[in-house]
Design a protein around this motif. Structure first.
Motif, PDB file in Angstrom:
ATOM      1  N   GLY A 129       0.790  -1.224   0.000  1.00 47.56           N
ATOM      2  CA  GLY A 129       0.000   0.000   0.000  1.00 47.56           C
ATOM      3  C   GLY A 129       0.821   1.272   0.000  1.00 47.56           C
ATOM      4  O   GLY A 129       0.273   2.365   0.183  1.00 47.56           O
ATOM      5  N   ALA A 130       2.118   1.173  -0.211  1.00 47.95           N
ATOM      6  CA  ALA A 130       3.002   2.345  -0.185  1.00 47.95           C
ATOM      7  C   ALA A 130       3.017   3.054  -1.531  1.00 47.95           C
ATOM      8  O   ALA A 130       2.716   2.467  -2.571  1.00 47.95           O
ATOM      9  CB  ALA A 130       4.409   1.918   0.185  1.00 47.95           C
ATOM     10  N   ASN A 131       3.389   4.334  -1.501  1.00 50.56           N
ATOM     11  CA  ASN A 131       3.610   5.094  -2.729  1.00 50.56           C
ATOM     12  C   ASN A 131       4.992   4.729  -3.253  1.00 50.56           C
ATOM     13  O   ASN A 131       5.997   5.100  -2.664  1.00 50.56           O
ATOM     14  CB  ASN A 131       3.511   6.592  -2.437  1.00 50.56           C
ATOM     15  CG  ASN A 131       3.716   7.440  -3.680  1.00 50.56           C
ATOM     16  OD1 ASN A 131       4.021   6.920  -4.753  1.00 50.56           O
ATOM     17  ND2 ASN A 131       3.567   8.734  -3.545  1.00 50.56           N
ATOM     18  N   LEU A 132       5.056   4.033  -4.352  1.00 49.34           N
ATOM     19  CA  LEU A 132       6.320   3.511  -4.873  1.00 49.34           C
ATOM     20  C   LEU A 132       7.016   4.432  -5.857  1.00 49.34           C
ATOM     21  O   LEU A 132       8.134   4.137  -6.276  1.00 49.34           O
ATOM     22  CB  LEU A 132       6.078   2.161  -5.545  1.00 49.34           C
ATOM     23  CG  LEU A 132       5.534   1.042  -4.661  1.00 49.34           C
ATOM     24  CD1 LEU A 132       5.359  -0.226  -5.486  1.00 49.34           C
ATOM     25  CD2 LEU A 132       6.449   0.797  -3.478  1.00 49.34           C
ATOM     26  N   ILE A 133       6.386   5.526  -6.238  1.00 48.91           N
ATOM     27  CA  ILE A 133       6.978   6.412  -7.253  1.00 48.91           C
ATOM     28  C   ILE A 133       8.360   6.869  -6.807  1.00 48.91           C
ATOM     29  O   ILE A 133       8.557   7.316  -5.677  1.00 48.91           O
ATOM     30  CB  ILE A 133       6.071   7.622  -7.521  1.00 48.91           C
ATOM     31  CG1 ILE A 133       4.732   7.148  -8.095  1.00 48.91           C
ATOM     32  CG2 ILE A 133       6.738   8.600  -8.495  1.00 48.91           C
ATOM     33  CD1 ILE A 133       3.728   8.263  -8.283  1.00 48.91           C
ATOM     34  N   VAL A 147      -3.052   4.622 -16.351  1.00 47.98           N
ATOM     35  CA  VAL A 147      -2.454   5.514 -15.347  1.00 47.98           C
ATOM     36  C   VAL A 147      -2.185   6.925 -15.855  1.00 47.98           C
ATOM     37  O   VAL A 147      -1.683   7.765 -15.101  1.00 47.98           O
ATOM     38  CB  VAL A 147      -1.144   4.909 -14.801  1.00 47.98           C
ATOM     39  CG1 VAL A 147      -1.432   3.643 -14.015  1.00 47.98           C
ATOM     40  CG2 VAL A 147      -0.143   4.629 -15.921  1.00 47.98           C
ATOM     41  N   PHE A 148      -2.547   7.235 -17.101  1.00 45.99           N
ATOM     42  CA  PHE A 148      -2.207   8.547 -17.663  1.00 45.99           C
ATOM     43  C   PHE A 148      -3.421   9.466 -17.792  1.00 45.99           C
ATOM     44  O   PHE A 148      -3.536  10.244 -18.732  1.00 45.99           O
ATOM     45  CB  PHE A 148      -1.515   8.372 -19.013  1.00 45.99           C
ATOM     46  CG  PHE A 148      -0.205   7.655 -18.904  1.00 45.99           C
ATOM     47  CD1 PHE A 148       0.898   8.272 -18.337  1.00 45.99           C
ATOM     48  CD2 PHE A 148      -0.082   6.341 -19.332  1.00 45.99           C
ATOM     49  CE1 PHE A 148       2.106   7.608 -18.211  1.00 45.99           C
ATOM     50  CE2 PHE A 148       1.114   5.662 -19.211  1.00 45.99           C
ATOM     51  CZ  PHE A 148       2.213   6.295 -18.643  1.00 45.99           C
ATOM     52  N   ALA A 154       0.852  11.763 -14.185  1.00 41.18           N
ATOM     53  CA  ALA A 154       1.677  11.378 -15.334  1.00 41.18           C
ATOM     54  C   ALA A 154       3.067  11.991 -15.244  1.00 41.18           C
ATOM     55  O   ALA A 154       4.071  11.327 -15.530  1.00 41.18           O
ATOM     56  CB  ALA A 154       0.994  11.790 -16.634  1.00 41.18           C
ATOM     57  N   ALA A 155       3.134  13.249 -14.838  1.00 39.28           N
ATOM     58  CA  ALA A 155       4.431  13.915 -14.723  1.00 39.28           C
ATOM     59  C   ALA A 155       5.323  13.244 -13.689  1.00 39.28           C
ATOM     60  O   ALA A 155       6.554  13.257 -13.816  1.00 39.28           O
ATOM     61  CB  ALA A 155       4.226  15.384 -14.350  1.00 39.28           C
ATOM     62  N   LEU A 181      -0.816  10.415 -22.065  1.00 37.52           N
ATOM     63  CA  LEU A 181       0.021   9.295 -22.481  1.00 37.52           C
ATOM     64  C   LEU A 181       1.247   9.813 -23.242  1.00 37.52           C
ATOM     65  O   LEU A 181       1.104  10.520 -24.242  1.00 37.52           O
ATOM     66  CB  LEU A 181      -0.775   8.362 -23.379  1.00 37.52           C
ATOM     67  CG  LEU A 181      -0.013   7.161 -23.941  1.00 37.52           C
ATOM     68  CD1 LEU A 181       0.240   6.141 -22.844  1.00 37.52           C
ATOM     69  CD2 LEU A 181      -0.800   6.525 -25.097  1.00 37.52           C
ATOM     70  N   PRO A 182       2.476   9.489 -22.821  1.00 35.44           N
ATOM     71  CA  PRO A 182       3.692   9.984 -23.489  1.00 35.44           C
ATOM     72  C   PRO A 182       4.093   9.091 -24.661  1.00 35.44           C
ATOM     73  O   PRO A 182       5.059   8.331 -24.595  1.00 35.44           O
ATOM     74  CB  PRO A 182       4.731   9.939 -22.364  1.00 35.44           C
ATOM     75  CG  PRO A 182       4.305   8.767 -21.540  1.00 35.44           C
ATOM     76  CD  PRO A 182       2.801   8.731 -21.595  1.00 35.44           C
TER      77      PRO A 182
END
Length: 215
Positions: A129-133, A147-148, A154-155, A181-182
């Motif tokens: 449940g952690a923020n992995l970014i 996810v975009f 997205a950034a 979406l990139p």
């Protein structure tokens, strides 16, 4: 002993097979706004995020379909399903033969949904449940469906995905043409016409593409 979240999910969703991934059964809802309000009212949890966990989004369906049709992508590998929601893509990866699957989402409701849905499909999926970014991840493959949809999100994830790609992790995304979406950083893998709920999308079918991030 059942938790409040489990009791609520069982009472307010139906056992459904997503139209593009009929091999998998999930606890899914029919309508988002009413479920969101009902969650806050019945459980007195004000300020909840939208119930993304209650729907099989087009990007996730496309990515799950791709994984099931190309199991070598995940077979015998460690897989992280980022922003997992219902756990659809994580479950598909485990069915396709992944050695270990971790579903990640910061919404605590997602943890319950993933546990229930993995049980329905008789597979084992871990949850974080952690923020992995911007974190280092112990995975060979990262999967991310739909996810975009937000510019700030997205950034944050695009440079992280690029870093993971350079580290040798296969970053695969499923996307139905979201605004952020990139495409210039992606390699085409497959395209599907995915049936969706008009109440959630602007059509009954979404053209959904599976991409791989370039290093």
């Amino acid at each position: 002993m059942k938790t409040d979240h489990e009791i609520f999910i069982r009472a307010n969703t139906s056992l459904t097979t997503p139209p593009h991934v009929p091999e998998i059964r999930l606890h899914l809802a029919d309508e988002a706004h009413g479920l969101w309000l009902k969650t806050e009212e019945e459980l007195a949890e004000i300020g909840l995020p939208p119930p993304y966990w209650a729907f099989a989004w087009a990007g996730g369906q496309g990515l799950a379909r791709y994984i099931l049709d190309h199991p070598h992508i995940v077979a015998s590998k460690r897989v992280l399903d980022f922003a997992t929601g219902s756990g659809l893509v994580a479950i598909a990866a485990k069915i396709a033969g992944a050695a270990k699957v971790v579903a990640a989402d910061i919404d605590p409701w997602s943890e319950t949904a993933v546990r229930l849905n993995a049980g329905l499909n008789q597979v084992e999926v871990d949850f974080i449940g952690a923020n992995l970014i911007d974190c280092t991840v112990e995975a060979d493959v990262l999967l991310a469906g739909d996810v975009f949809y937000d510019s700030d999100f997205a950034a944050a994830i695009v440079p992280w995905f690029e870093t993971l790609s350079r580290q040798g992790i296969a970053v695969m995304v499923g996307d139905p043409g979201r605004s952020y979406l990139p495409k210039e950083k992606l390699e085409f893998r497959a395209v599907y016409q995915v049936p969706v709920t008009r109440a959630l999308e602007d059509s009954e079918v979404k053209k959904t593409t599976v991409w791989r991030f370039t290093a």
